[in-house]
Design an enzyme around this catalytic site. Structure first.
Site, PDB file in Angstrom:
ATOM      1  N   CYS A 134      31.019  30.552  44.896  1.00  0.00           N
ATOM      2  CA  CYS A 134      32.282  30.682  44.157  1.00  0.00           C
ATOM      3  C   CYS A 134      32.654  32.146  43.948  1.00  0.00           C
ATOM      4  O   CYS A 134      32.102  32.813  43.065  1.00  0.00           O
ATOM      5  CB  CYS A 134      32.142  29.976  42.816  1.00  0.00           C
ATOM      6  N   CYS A 137      34.275  32.889  40.503  1.00  0.00           N
ATOM      7  CA  CYS A 137      33.317  32.985  39.394  1.00  0.00           C
ATOM      8  C   CYS A 137      32.519  34.297  39.460  1.00  0.00           C
ATOM      9  O   CYS A 137      32.264  34.924  38.441  1.00  0.00           O
ATOM     10  CB  CYS A 137      32.311  31.843  39.430  1.00  0.00           C
ATOM     11  N   ASP A 138      32.088  34.686  40.658  1.00  0.00           N
ATOM     12  CA  ASP A 138      31.037  35.704  40.753  1.00  0.00           C
ATOM     13  C   ASP A 138      31.440  37.046  41.368  1.00  0.00           C
ATOM     14  O   ASP A 138      30.672  38.005  41.271  1.00  0.00           O
ATOM     15  CB  ASP A 138      29.852  35.126  41.556  1.00  0.00           C
TER      16      ASP A 138
END
Ligand SMILES: Cc1cc2nc3c(=O)[nH]c(=O)nc-3n(C[C@H](O)[C@H](O)[C@H](O)COP(=O)(O)OP(=O)(O)OC[C@H]3O[C@@H](n4cnc5c(N)ncnc54)[C@H](O)[C@@H]3O)c2cc1C
Length: 307
Positions: A134, A137-138
């Site tokens: 992701c 997200c990261d």
């Protein structure tokens, strides 16, 4: 027909499940949607969606999921945070197990989606320590660093481009010598200075002390191996269907996706499969919502015919 708790139960609150819920709620069916995690499905981890009609400038995946959820709730859809763990399916009553609890329904729409496919080269050890599925997200954790991205489809290329907003360099590793991604994404990737393509190659392993430090790659044509120094490895090589709860109750294709006919009906009457969990040539938001509209109307007809 015996009494059941619901007319329709929907499993999953991704784009498919929420759309089925919108249609079923508007048809004033006795419907419940079950979602084990946050509503929105995969799109809530998608940075930007620009191929779903109605948003000329594009829209963040999170906002699109939120809008679908609000629309479904406004129309009176009942949503419960529960995981379906097992089921018994018959042409009549369908019984769902939610841990200790059970509930019954006349028809069932399975919209449980799909999860990222793993490389299976020992990356589990580096989950949360450099390996990610992701970018939304990261990516911020890799600011000014070097990362590897794996895959050649729309998701891989789109997310690799997104990564370049944060990182210094992305090595995009693809097992073939050309991308499968849509041409507009290819054009953007090829003109992005931060992306270097590693063609005809697969990841064979990775190592590092605290987290990922080296990603090992093999050329599938020459068998030549090399090591890329990288702080992260983002993997987008396809998906596997979320069907653990099915316990052999439905016909599946060779990859485990649920087979359904043009009404989205599966091998069990009154059970429908939609979106990414279905055996389908394209897994996108537009196709998921199309499947779901058909399934909700099919479920309504199925119930009418029971009466
Ligand atoms: C990074 C990324 C970028 C993408 N970009 C785009 C894009 O730009 N455009 C586009 O059209 N598509 C894009 N896609 C694909 C798109 O997100 C999917 O096709 C779409 O989300 C499929 O919707 P779905 O409802 O079928 O499944 P999902 O979105 O997978 O939703 C399934 C839901 O079911 C729930 N669930 C699963 N099992 C259970 C259970 N046992 N009990 C209860 N709930 C359960 C899950 O928690 C999940 O919320 C992207 C995907 C990814 C991963």
């Amino acid at each position: 027909m015996p009494q059941t708790d619901y007319d329709i139960v929907i499993i999953g609150a991704g784009p498919a499940g929420l759309t089925a819920g919108i249609y079923a709620a508007r048809a004033r069916m006795n419907v419940l949607l079950l979602e084990k995690a946050a509503p929105g499905g995969q799109i809530i981890i998608t940075d930007w969606v620009e191929n779903y009609p109605g948003f000329p400038e594009g829209i963040s995946g999170y906002d699109l999921g939120e809008k679908m959820l609000i629309q479904a709730k406004n129309l009176g859809l009942e949503i419960s945070t529960e995981e379906v763990t097992a089921m018994e399916l018959s042409p009549g009553v369908k019984t769902l197990h939610l841990g200790e609890k059970t509930l019954t329904t006349k028809s069932l729409i399975i919209a449980s989606g799909a999860s990222p496919k793993k490389l299976n080269v020992g990356e589990e050890k580096f989950m949360g320590k450099g390996v990610s599925f992701c970018a939304t997200c990261d990516a911020p954790f890799f600011r000014d660093k070097t990362v590897v991205a794996v895959g050649g489809g729309d998701t891989a290329v789109q997310e690799a481009i997104f990564l370049t907003k944060f990182v210094n360099k992305v090595y995009l590793i693809h097992r073939r010598d050309e991308l499968r991604a849509t041409k507009i994404l290819q054009e953007r990737a090829f003109s992005n200075d931060k992306i270097e393509f590693v063609w005809d190659s697969v990841v064979t392993g990775m190592d590092g002390f605290f987290g990922v430090e080296n990603v090992h790659v093999k050329n599938v044509k020459t068998d030549e191996t090399k090591t890329i120094k990288a702080d992260g490895c983002f993997v987008w090589i396809g998906t596997v269907p979320n069907t653990d709860f099915l316990t052999n109750s439905l016909e599946l294709d060779e990859w485990g996706f649920i087979k359904a006919d043009k009404h989205m009906e599966t091998s069990v009457p009154g059970v429908f499969a939609v979106g990414d969990v279905r055996d389908t040539p394209l897994r996108q938001i537009a196709t998921a919502v199309g499947d779901a509209a058909i399934a909700a109307v099919s479920a309504e007809h199925f119930i009418e015919n029971l009466a």
